[in-house]
Design an enzyme around this catalytic site. Structure first.
Site, PDB file in Angstrom:
ATOM      1  CG  HIS A  56     -83.364 -60.762 -82.836  1.00  0.00           C
ATOM      2  ND1 HIS A  56     -82.597 -61.339 -83.852  1.00  0.00           N
ATOM      3  CD2 HIS A  56     -84.683 -59.916 -83.149  1.00  0.00           C
ATOM      4  CE1 HIS A  56     -82.769 -59.377 -83.880  1.00  0.00           C
ATOM      5  NE2 HIS A  56     -84.005 -59.039 -83.847  1.00  0.00           N
TER       6      HIS A  56
ATOM      7  CB  CYS B 209     -94.637 -53.264-123.712  1.00  0.00           C
ATOM      8  SG  CYS B 209     -95.111 -52.200-124.888  1.00  0.00           S
TER       9      CYS B 209
END
Ligand code: ADP
Ligand code: MG
Ligand code: MG
Length: 943
Positions: free
Chosen positions: A478, A872
């Site tokens: 798990h 940018c």
């Protein structure tokens, strides 16, 4: 109810399949079993009860729909015909079945399975007698029976699992064996007697009518769909509250019949951590003489699948063929479960494997190369998070070496112990339960969850952890599955004495002394080696040379319409940007060149500050000359890294006063250079003070009031470029010089003249591309003020390219300060749904910033059709904002170097799914509709 509630599969035919629709109706497990049957794969026959039944069951207070029992009976008859066995038959071997849950979305381990249904006490006795009371068959049938008691008791009657386990473990201890296959039939008989007693204590007994067993099992599985475990899981995973399960009734095959040619296994067609397909050593585990979940429960030592080659060679060969077929038909890495009975392979399950980011990237690329999928499939199935995992942090062993730390002194699980379950390194405070994990985390402390093994109740603690470590379990446990899925580094099967109750780890160090790690102590976990370190390690940054990354990037380059540059301020950042795939530099900020020394003793701050503070022209000039030399060298270094790739260099953008920060600390030096008294200097510094510097004396305004500083920068940029161009026979660089924060056409005109004059001195011409003997530059502007968007047609006529600085653009369009807004009113704005997201993180596609951008691009394209825009900053790495950029048809985006791969991915994905520039035409259409409406009303008003 005549509705078809059951879909049969067997003998190469199936009533259902794995289409999306059928998966919804039958659940994923059911749909896949049907599909595999249709494909002619060896699947034990059976039938699937639809998810509609589950829906009905919950809508009618736990009632099965009318007609279901009859349909079950009819399908059982059909199963009996197909298999030749009969349920409850005690004269011959009886037909036994499993009842298995399975919803459309996979919820591993959340719902129930019951095996060996139909095995009545009478059948067991008759079986033993038929086989002459011989030990081996007796052991086998009793093993089946004790499993039925366990699973039926837990799932139908809700008797705690622990109680069964206690009885079973107790007997193993009494018998002195760890491996339950070593128990004798009389041991098993004792276990069953004790189980029966346990049933009686709970006022229950196992129904001796096999059909009753089946109906009870079906109900219990329907019930498990709304069980606490499943509901909690769905909540944590953000799945819908109600998810209905299908129920699969399937003929049993017996991996537990004997120790030579029977067993069960689980596997992946490719390694779910790395994505590698290893033909000689396939990923997965096999366990002889076992049934059900034995192989993943960690109760016995399992072997790699390759062990089947000796034990059950035919089944092995067939399994490899099946893997091939499954991958070919699904185009996905498969996670499968199987059983071998009397040397023959039976497939019991397949589903798309949950993969680490790396595995998804690697396997997608490999599958394209192998011709299993096309580039589009590969590009679309990788997520930004996947790629981010590839850019994972790792434990920095080099740093440890440098610090003189010996690995052997700090590894807790020395020797062979420890399984690398999920890659990456994590550092944090050791915690031993969910509660502590959440408490530390709430205080802002990084944690590492340490457990013996994990189960679904540990989930909330796991997902806040930097890493997870368990004592037990293997690659399919798990902890391993969840951690991989979530991109959390994880080590399992470490064999470490993790004391959950006393919240500590105890271990013998290499000198044999006992060392104790208490809750809250720092440890590190290496998910790449499976080791736990009693040490607060450092982490390394991701490696751009990573071959999996590079291969995948090469799939993206030809597809992506919007190109990816990077922000880089010096040659080393430029080099990193190139490694991560940037095609140019979208923004080179020059501010740092004034503040950070590249060579010791340069004292750039002193130079810029003395230029600002000195009053004598000669002193000012000298300071500028020094700066020019240093900047020229900086630019030269960047050019030699970038070669002829585009570089956009932005002239000084800082508010002037920021360049003076720290000046007070070296007044004596400044006084010496400027020949001014310290008191006078202090006053000069104060003169530069501004109340609102971000909207003040900075950027282009500075270029206009102090042209000498911009002139100096232009000379440095171009003379370095000239030297570079003269020195190379390769393609020449075309410089992109960018002016920040413009709004007015006259600002740009002023700058145009300034730059032209300096360029002429160095021998550069504006526009076009450089070639031998003809050096060129282009003049660009930054859109950081929405006022500029309204002027975009005029601004475009006087410039050659542009980029958006969306951080400032957001501040000035919305009038929000990034720093103050986020800290004060933003949370309320989000909670009241005035905005969906922090606008500094994501550009809202319907918001004012996106419109300011669209407006600018629209006007610009009308003025010059080939005019190019970029962006940018932070938004250039945010997937949702990139969608806006693509929508308005930006040519390039420029994030930080490490984020370049994410931008490529998103750009490529958008190129494959959406129309480039579509938001622009939508915006244009909207404006022109408004305009023509206005014209109509305006006419009315005028007439
Ligand atoms: P889960 O959804 O939790 O994986 P499954 O329904 O797949 O549960 O059942 C768990 C295991 O039980 C399977 O992996 C398989 O080993 C075993 N099993 C289920 N049905 C059968 C069957 N008909 N014959 C043999 N083993 C079975
Ligand atoms: Mg299971
Ligand atoms: Mg399963």
């Amino acid at each position: 109810m005549d509705k078809k509630l059951i879909y049969f599969f067997g003998e190469g035919k199936a009533e259902g399949d794995a289409s999306d629709e059928m998966i919804k109706l039958l659940g994923n497990k059911g749909g896949q079993l049907q599909e595999m049957t249709k494909m002619g794969l060896p699947v034990p026959p059976g039938f699937t009860i639809t998810t509609d039944v589950c829906d009905y069951y919950f809508e009618h207070g736990g009632q099965l729909p009318e007609g279901l029992i009859e349909q079950v009976r009819a399908n059982m008859n059909r199963l009996e015909k197909v298999t030749g066995y009969e349920i409850g038959d005690f004269k011959r071997d009886p037909l036994l079945v499993s009842a298995r849950s399975g919803a459309a979305v996979s919820m591993p381990g959340m719902m129930e399975t019951i095996l060996n249904i139909g095995l009545t006490d009478k059948c067991v006795d008759a079986y033993i007698e038929r086989h002459g009371n011989k030990e081996q068959p007796k052991k086998f049938i009793l093993d089946c029976q004790r499993r039925l008691y366990e699973m039926f008791g837990q799932n139908v009657y809700g008797i705690e699992r622990e109680k069964f386990r206690k009885i079973f473990d107790g007997l193993k201890e009494e018998a002195g064996v760890r491996d339950y296959t070593l128990l004798t039939s009389s041991h098993l008989q004792t276990v069953i007697t004790k189980y029966q007693q346990l049933y009686r204590e709970n006022g229950k007994e196992l129904p001796q009518d096999p059909f009753q067993q089946l109906i009870d099992a079906i109900k219990a599985i329907e019930e498990s769909a709304m069980g606490e475990k499943a509901r909690n899981y769905r909540k944590a995973e953000g799945l819908p509250e109600k998810v209905w399960t299908g129920v699969n009734i399937q003929t049993m095959v017996y991996g537990n019949e004997n120790t030579t040619d029977c067993g069960t296994g689980v596997g992946f067609t490719r390694d779910p951590s790395t994505g590698i397909r290893d033909e000689r050593n396939p990923y997965g585990e096999f366990l002889l003489s076992s049934q059900g979940e034995d192989v993943v429960s960690g109760s016995r030592n399992v072997f790699p699948i390759s062990h089947m080659k000796q034990a059950v060679p035919q089944a092995y060969d067939e399994l490899m063929k099946v893997c091939d077929i499954l991958e070919r038909s699904t185009g996905r890495v498969q996670d499968y479960e199987y059983t071998v009975w009397r040397g023959k392979l039976y497939m019991l399950q397949t589903r798309n494997g949950k993969l680490t980011g790396r595995a998804n990237v690697r396997s997608s690329y490999d599958m394209v190369r192998e011709g299993l999928i096309d580039v589009k499939d590969a590009v679309l199935r990788v997520t930004p998070t996947n790629l981010e995992q590839l850019l994972h942090k790792m434990i920095d062993y080099e740093a440890m070496k440098r610090d003189g730390v010996e690995l052997d002194n700090i590894v807790i699980n020395r020797g062979g112990a420890g399984v690398a379950a999920s890659p990456g390194g994590g550092i944090g405070r050791a915690v031993f339960d969910v509660k502590a994990a959440l408490e530390y985390k709430a205080r802002g402390e990084p944690v590492i969850l340490c457990r013996l093994e994990t189960n679904p109740t540990d989930y909330p603690g796991m997902i806040v952890s930097e890493a997870v470590a368990t004592a037990r379990g293997g690659k399919t446990s798990h902890a391993a599955v969840v951690a991989r899925n979530k991109g959390i580094p994880c080590a399992v099967g470490t064999g470490v004495d993790i004391d959950e109750e006393n919240r500590r780890i105890t271990y013998p160090n290499n000198k044999g002394e006992t060392v104790i790690i208490n809750e809250g102590d720092y440890i590190s976990v290496d998910g790449n080696t499976g080791k736990i370190l009693n040490y607060r390690a450092k982490l390394t940054q991701p490696n751009p040379d990573d071959l999996d990354l590079q291969n995948f990037l090469h799939l993206l380059y030809p597809v992506a319409k919007m190109r990816v540059y990077a922000n880089a301020n010096d040659s080393s950042e430029a080099a990193r940007a190139l490694q991560f795939g940037a095609e140019g530099i979208g923004l080179a900020r020059t501010e740092y060149m004034f503040l950070e020394d590249k060579i010791e003793g340069e004292n750039r701050q002193l130079a810029i500050q003395s230029w600002m503070l000195a009053e004598e022209e000669a002193i000012k000039l000298k300071a500028l000359e020094r700066l020019e030399q240093m900047q020229k060298r900086d630019f030269g270094e960047m050019y030699s890294v970038m070669q002829d790739k585009p570089i956009i260099i932005r002239l000084l953008d800082y508010p002037l006063h920021e360049l003076l920060s720290g000046a007070e600390a070296h007044l004596d030096e400044l006084s010496e250079v400027t020949k001014l008294h310290q008191e006078h200097l202090k006053r000069r510094i104060e003169d530069y003070h501004e109340t609102n510097p971000m909207l003040g004396h900075r950027s282009v305004r500075l270029g206009i009031t102090h042209p000498e500083i911009y002139r100096m920068q232009v000379r440095a940029i171009l003379s370095a470029a000239k030297e570079f161009n003269n020195s190379t026979d390769r393609k020449h660089i075309t410089l992109h010089i960018e002016i920040p924060l413009v709004c007015l056409v006259n600002e740009v005109k002023n700058m145009e003249q300034l730059v032209r004059e300096e360029a002429e001195k160095v021998g550069f011409n504006r526009g076009g591309y450089s070639s031998k003997g003809d050096n060129r530059y282009r003049l660009g502007i930054m859109y950081e003020l929405s006022g500029a968007s309204f002027e975009a047609d005029n601004l475009t006529r006087v410039s050659d390219f542009a980029s958006f600085g969306t951080n400032d653009l957001t501040q000035t369009t919305m009038g929000w300060s990034r720093e103050d807004g986020s800290a004060t009113f933003l949370p309320t704005y989000v909670s009241q749904r005035i905005v969906d997201e922090d606008p500094f993180v994501t550009i809202d596609k319907d918001g004012p910033v996106a419109k300011a951008m669209a407006h600018a691009v629209l006007l610009a394209k009308v003025a010059k059709t080939d005019y190019e825009f970029g962006i940018c900053g932070e938004h250039a790495a945010d997937p949702a904002s990139l969608e806006v950029c693509y929508g308005i048809g930006l040519s390039n985006v420029s994030p930080a170097p490490n984020q370049v791969p994410i931008a490529w991915l998103k750009s490529a994905q958008l190129s494959l799914t959406k129309e480039y520039g579509s938001m622009l035409s939508e915006y244009a259409a909207k404006v022109s509709t408004s305009f023509s409406k206005f014209m109509k009303t305006a006419n009315k008003v005028v007439c």
